[in-house]
Design a protein around this motif. Structure first.
Motif: not given
Length: 281
Positions: A2-6
């Motif tokens: 997920e972009l949030r995790t990145l």
């Protein structure tokens, strides 16, 4: 992935410290650690080596950092382009709670004239986050003031405001033409919550640990002075209520008004260019 995790991973990789990264992202450390462990499980590689001294990147981590930055930048650009194709371009601007400013009004007028089809969404934030949600990916660009930790951000200085001590009008020091930080030694100050950006805290606490009521918003700062007789700092251009006074400080550097951003989209670039012009007027 997920972009949030990145975004979480990039913060840890740039700070090389889970605690600092959690502060930067305005979250607690345990969920950040869990997210990074899940990311390592997803990619099938160890990305970070944790030690008492902090964090180091593995070769896989170095590779993912470069890829993550490129992916996040591409996602930001894709969001603008898709919104433009749909006829509903948006730009989310974070504004600090104390940033009512003629320069901001000029900027708003200029941006509306140049981008009449863009919906500007404003996220007003309190004094605990000088980046106005920029690090957490909540805004595209921040119109704020410093100093704060600029790691991972691009920051352009628009203006610098002298700062003074805010006191009750009946305080013995309120009648002075100028003060120094030494004049305020031993006084109780309003202060920010634990976890607030350390550079920001150090400046607004006068470079020393302080004791006093915890505040999050401008009005809370003023009420802390009014009700408790505490002291604190504020830009000289601000006008407090008549029962309070602001006395210039001779030995504190001015607080810069800045625009900060992370992406490279065309709407962000235009905002920065127009901000520089608006604050020169």
């Amino acid at each position: 992935m997920e972009l949030r995790t990145l975004r979480y991973f990039v913060a840890v990789a740039e700070e090389l410290h889970f605690g600092r990264a959690a502060t930067r992202l305005h979250m607690s450390q345990p969920p950040l650690s869990r997210a990074i462990k899940q990311l390592e499980a997803d990619v099938g590689a160890v990305l970070l080596v944790r030690s008492a001294a902090g964090v180091t990147l593995t070769p896989a981590g170095v590779t993912l950092l470069a890829e993550a930055r490129a992916l996040l930048d591409h996602a930001d650009q894709a969001r603008v382009r898709v919104a433009a194709a749909a006829g509903a371009s948006t730009l989310t601007v974070g504004i600090l709670g104390d940033s009512a400013d003629p320069g901001a009004a000029r900027l708003a007028d200029a941006y509306r004239r140049k981008h009449p089809g863009v919906e500007v969404r404003v996220r007003d934030t309190d004094l605990t986050d000088p980046t106005c949600g920029l690090r957490a990916g909540l805004v595209d660009v921040a119109l704020t003031r410093g100093p704060f930790d600029e790691t991972g951000l691009t920051v352009h200085r628009l203006r610098a405001d002298p700062v003074g001590a805010v006191l009750r009008a009946d305080d013995p020091l309120a009648g002075r033409a100028r003060l120094t930080l030494a004049d305020l030694a031993g006084r109780r100050w309003f202060r920010f919550p634990d976890g607030t950006d350390p550079v920001w805290q150090a400046y607004w606490h006068g470079g020393e640990p302080r004791e006093g009521p915890v505040v999050r918003a401008v009005q809370e700062c003023l009420q802390a002075v009014l009700w408790n007789g505490t002291v604190g700092l504020m830009p000289l251009g601000h006008r407090p209520p008549g029962d309070l006074a602001v006395v210039p400080l001779a030995d504190l550097a001015p607080s810069p008004v800045v625009v900060a951003w992370t992406g490279t989209g065309p709407l962000i670039r235009s905002f920065v260019q127009l901000a520089a012009a608006a604050y020169r007027s």
